[in-house]
Design an enzyme around this catalytic site. Structure first.
Site, short mmCIF file in Angstrom:
data_model
loop_
_atom_site.label_atom_id
_atom_site.label_comp_id
_atom_site.label_asym_id
_atom_site.label_seq_id
_atom_site.Cartn_x
_atom_site.Cartn_y
_atom_site.Cartn_z
N ARG A 25 32.43 19.55 28.48
CA ARG A 25 32.31 18.08 28.51
C ARG A 25 31.62 17.62 29.79
NH1 ARG A 25 36.08 14.76 25.79
NH2 ARG A 25 36.47 13.49 27.63
N ARG A 32 24.39 19.78 37.00
CA ARG A 32 22.96 19.47 37.17
C ARG A 32 22.45 19.70 38.59
NH1 ARG A 32 25.20 13.67 36.86
NH2 ARG A 32 25.24 13.64 34.59
N ARG A 58 49.42 17.01 24.73
CA ARG A 58 49.77 16.87 26.13
C ARG A 58 50.08 15.40 26.35
NH1 ARG A 58 52.09 19.76 29.83
NH2 ARG A 58 51.14 19.65 31.89
N ARG A 92 45.03 12.73 38.88
CA ARG A 92 44.10 11.75 39.47
C ARG A 92 44.81 10.47 39.86
NH1 ARG A 92 40.38 11.56 33.90
NH2 ARG A 92 42.09 11.13 32.50
N GLU A 136 48.33 9.78 37.70
CA GLU A 136 48.44 10.29 36.34
C GLU A 136 49.08 11.69 36.38
OE1 GLU A 136 44.89 8.98 34.10
OE2 GLU A 136 45.01 10.95 33.17
N TYR A 172 39.87 15.57 19.95
CA TYR A 172 39.70 15.07 21.31
C TYR A 172 38.52 14.09 21.31
CZ TYR A 172 39.59 15.78 26.48
OH TYR A 172 39.64 15.63 27.84
N ASP A 209 36.35 10.80 22.11
CA ASP A 209 36.17 9.71 23.07
C ASP A 209 36.01 8.42 22.27
OD1 ASP A 209 36.38 10.89 25.56
OD2 ASP A 209 34.31 11.61 25.52
P1 FAD Z 1 44.99 5.03 19.46
O1 FAD Z 1 44.35 4.20 20.49
O2 FAD Z 1 45.98 6.06 19.87
O3 FAD Z 1 45.65 4.06 18.38
C1 FAD Z 1 46.62 4.46 17.46
C2 FAD Z 1 47.64 3.33 17.34
O4 FAD Z 1 48.50 3.61 16.24
C3 FAD Z 1 48.51 3.20 18.57
O5 FAD Z 1 48.48 1.87 19.03
C4 FAD Z 1 49.90 3.58 18.07
O6 FAD Z 1 50.95 2.86 18.70
C5 FAD Z 1 49.82 3.21 16.60
N1 FAD Z 1 50.75 3.96 15.76
C6 FAD Z 1 50.91 5.30 15.70
N2 FAD Z 1 51.89 5.62 14.83
C7 FAD Z 1 52.34 4.45 14.31
C8 FAD Z 1 53.37 4.12 13.37
N3 FAD Z 1 54.12 5.07 12.79
N4 FAD Z 1 53.58 2.82 13.06
C9 FAD Z 1 52.83 1.83 13.65
N5 FAD Z 1 51.86 2.10 14.56
C10 FAD Z 1 51.62 3.39 14.87
N6 FAD Z 1 37.66 7.79 25.81
C11 FAD Z 1 36.48 7.45 26.36
O7 FAD Z 1 35.50 7.23 25.65
N7 FAD Z 1 36.36 7.30 27.72
C12 FAD Z 1 37.40 7.50 28.57
O8 FAD Z 1 37.24 7.35 29.79
C13 FAD Z 1 38.65 7.89 28.01
N8 FAD Z 1 39.70 8.11 28.82
C14 FAD Z 1 40.90 8.46 28.27
C15 FAD Z 1 41.98 8.67 29.13
C16 FAD Z 1 43.22 9.01 28.61
C17 FAD Z 1 44.37 9.23 29.54
C18 FAD Z 1 43.37 9.16 27.19
C19 FAD Z 1 44.70 9.56 26.62
C20 FAD Z 1 42.31 8.96 26.34
C21 FAD Z 1 41.05 8.62 26.86
N9 FAD Z 1 39.96 8.36 26.04
C22 FAD Z 1 38.76 8.02 26.60
C23 FAD Z 1 40.06 8.48 24.56
C24 FAD Z 1 40.39 7.16 23.86
O9 FAD Z 1 41.64 6.68 24.32
C25 FAD Z 1 40.46 7.38 22.37
O10 FAD Z 1 39.28 7.96 21.86
C26 FAD Z 1 40.71 6.11 21.54
O11 FAD Z 1 41.53 5.19 22.19
C27 FAD Z 1 41.36 6.49 20.22
O12 FAD Z 1 41.54 5.37 19.39
P2 FAD Z 1 42.43 5.50 18.08
O13 FAD Z 1 42.35 4.21 17.37
O14 FAD Z 1 42.05 6.74 17.34
O15 FAD Z 1 43.90 5.83 18.59
N1 UDP Z 2 38.12 19.04 34.91
C1 UDP Z 2 38.30 19.79 36.05
N2 UDP Z 2 38.24 19.17 37.27
C2 UDP Z 2 38.03 17.86 37.40
C3 UDP Z 2 37.85 17.08 36.23
C4 UDP Z 2 37.90 17.69 35.01
O1 UDP Z 2 38.51 20.99 35.96
O2 UDP Z 2 38.02 17.36 38.54
C5 UDP Z 2 38.19 19.73 33.60
C6 UDP Z 2 39.62 19.71 33.03
O3 UDP Z 2 39.83 20.92 32.34
C7 UDP Z 2 39.56 18.56 32.07
C8 UDP Z 2 38.14 18.69 31.52
O4 UDP Z 2 37.37 19.10 32.65
O5 UDP Z 2 40.55 18.65 31.06
C9 UDP Z 2 37.56 17.43 30.91
O6 UDP Z 2 37.59 16.41 31.88
P1 UDP Z 2 37.46 14.88 31.51
O7 UDP Z 2 37.34 14.11 32.76
O8 UDP Z 2 36.38 14.75 30.50
O9 UDP Z 2 38.87 14.62 30.83
P2 UDP Z 2 39.58 13.29 30.30
O10 UDP Z 2 38.92 12.11 30.94
O11 UDP Z 2 39.44 13.33 28.80
O12 UDP Z 2 40.99 13.46 30.74
#
Ligand code: FAD
Ligand code: UDP
Length: 368
Positions: free
Chosen positions: A174, A178, A251, A282, A302, A350, A352
């Site tokens: 991911r 560069r 996780r 982080r 986090e 996984y 985004d």
């Molecule tokens: P969700 O946002 O999980 O929505 C599912 C919803 O369903 C939730 O609100 C939940 O409460 C509800 N639900 C589940 N079960 C039930 C039930 N039984 N009854 C009623 N409601 C229910 N993506 C990026 O592009 N850039 C980023 O920088 C990025 N950072 C991230 C950082 C973290 C820590 C995490 C965890 C994810 C990150 N993502 C990021 C990914 C991003 O969060 C997801 O791709 C996106 O939010 C998924 O949307 P979704 O609708 O599939 O799921």
């Molecule tokens: N990663 C790492 N060091 C860093 C940042 C990321 O080793 O400082 C690795 C780690 O395994 C992580 C993966 O790269 O799970 C993807 O990172 P990303 O920032 O895309 O993860 P997310 O934002 O989805 O948590």
């Protein structure tokens, strides 16, 4: 028989909100139910001290898909935020992703040629690995020993709670690697944060649509199903099938928030702590996502953790063992003609945000 709603949508995250928006636009009647006490799923932001706090972790929107970018920008304006995290390894600071700045900080190399030679030297002993089987092998083949040990191993093992030799190789691919002085974490054409936060974006998507918060689908499934001709499910797929093939691994995270009486804590939105001794991966300083000038600041540590009963499922663990279990659930899901499984939890991917947007639009298209 025609029921009260065309679609019952479980979950108000990006997938559910986009699906509801598009179907409503086509004249279909939708009901969205949400287990949490707010909309927007994991992209939810909440205003505290005038700062939009990313309640479920830092979210930066990035994509190279113009259709997806134009789509999200049609609801709210995005700012010009570019993610350039800093890595802190035992008090030393490095730029991410791995680029000429990082190589200079690690080894003092100043030109791409010098960096290339240094990395070749670092990778030499792993040349025999032609097909990396896990994240450790992949990282060593890509960047060699120093980068792996200082910037990857500790972070990765905290993040995933297992040795890097047991984590799929694709996860480290991911990150860009560069030979230019470019600290942009993403290679994508478009990037930004919705001005006013992600909740404003999802609010716009759900405008005029009936939403019920604090409703868990499984607490009243039969009754809720009876209300609609079709169901869109965005929760965990294993939960939908009552864990009959066992639990899929995820996780989880524990967010530790702090309001500080100072304007600027770390000078950057994201600082990664890559050593294994520090428990969190982080620290996010939320105001920097929107170039905030408020007198106070809010930071979030986090802390990755195992997912036990009652914890939120944040990251699917897409290793072979879980993928086999997922395929079994998927076979059951494919047999249900009036239930759509979509999004990160229901597809156990996984994803985004941009991928969820693209997927939701694709599923909408398939309904026509
Ligand atoms: P969700 O946002 O999980 O929505 C599912 C919803 O369903 C939730 O609100 C939940 O409460 C509800 N639900 C589940 N079960 C039930 C039930 N039984 N009854 C009623 N409601 C229910 N993506 C990026 O592009 N850039 C980023 O920088 C990025 N950072 C991230 C950082 C973290 C820590 C995490 C965890 C994810 C990150 N993502 C990021 C990914 C991003 O969060 C997801 O791709 C996106 O939010 C998924 O949307 P979704 O609708 O599939 O799921
Ligand atoms: N990663 C790492 N060091 C860093 C940042 C990321 O080793 O400082 C690795 C780690 O395994 C992580 C993966 O790269 O799970 C993807 O990172 P990303 O920032 O895309 O993860 P997310 O934002 O989805 O948590």
């Amino acid at each position: 028989m025609k029921k009260e709603y065309d679609y019952l949508i479980i979950g108000s995250g990006l997938f559910g909100a986009i699906f509801a928006h598009e179907m409503t636009k086509q004249g279909k009647k939708c009901l969205v139910i949400e287990r949490r006490n707010h909309i927007a799923g994991n992209v939810y932001t909440e205003k505290v001290e005038g700062i939009n706090v990313h309640k479920y972790g830092a979210h930066i929107f990035h994509t190279s898909n113009k259709v997806v970018w134009d789509y999200v920008n049609s609801f709210v304006e995005f700012n010009r935020y570019t993610n350039s995290p800093i890595a802190n390894y035992k008090g030393e600071l490095y730029n991410l992703p791995f680029n000429m700045n990082t190589f200079y900080q690690l080894w003092g190399v100043k030109t791409p040629q010098e960096a290339f030679e240094k990395i070749e030297e670092q990778r030499a002993e792993y040349k025999h690995i032609t097909e990396p089987k896990n994240l450790e092998e992949q990282a060593l083949v890509l960047g060699g020993k120093d980068i792996y040990e200082k910037l990857i191993k500790g972070y990765t093992e905290k993040q995933w709670g297992r040795p890097a030799t047991e984590i799929p190789a694709f996860i480290i691919r991911r990150l860009p690697f560069r030979f230019t002085f470019d600290n942009n974490y993403f290679n994508d054409t478009y990037q930004g944060i919705p001005i006013g936060g992600y909740t404003a974006l999802v609010e716009k998507m759900l405008e005029g649509i009936e939403i019920k918060l604090n409703v868990d689908y499984f607490s009243d499934k039969e009754n809720l199903d009876s209300l609609a001709n079709n169901v869109v499910y965005t929760g965990k797929i294993d939960e939908y099938f009552d864990y009959q093939f066992g639990h899929l691994d995820y996780r989880s995270l524990r967010f530790e928030n702090e309001i500080l009486d100072q304007p600027n804590y770390q000078g950057n939105a994201v600082v990664n702590y890559t050593e294994s001794q520090i428990p969190f991966t982080r620290i996010i300083e939320h105001k920097h996502f929107e170039f905030g000038t408020q007198p106070k600041t809010i930071i979030t540590r986090e802390n990755p953790q195992d997912m036990t009963e009652g914890q939120e499922a944040y990251y699917p663990i897409n290793d072979e063992k879980n993928q086999i279990v997922y395929e079994k659930y998927k076979q059951l899901a494919d047999q249900l003609s009036n239930v759509i499984f979509g999004g990160r939890l229901a597809e156990y991917k996984y994803y985004d945000m941009h991928q969820v947007v693209a997927r939701a639009l694709e599923v909408v298209e398939s309904q026509n």
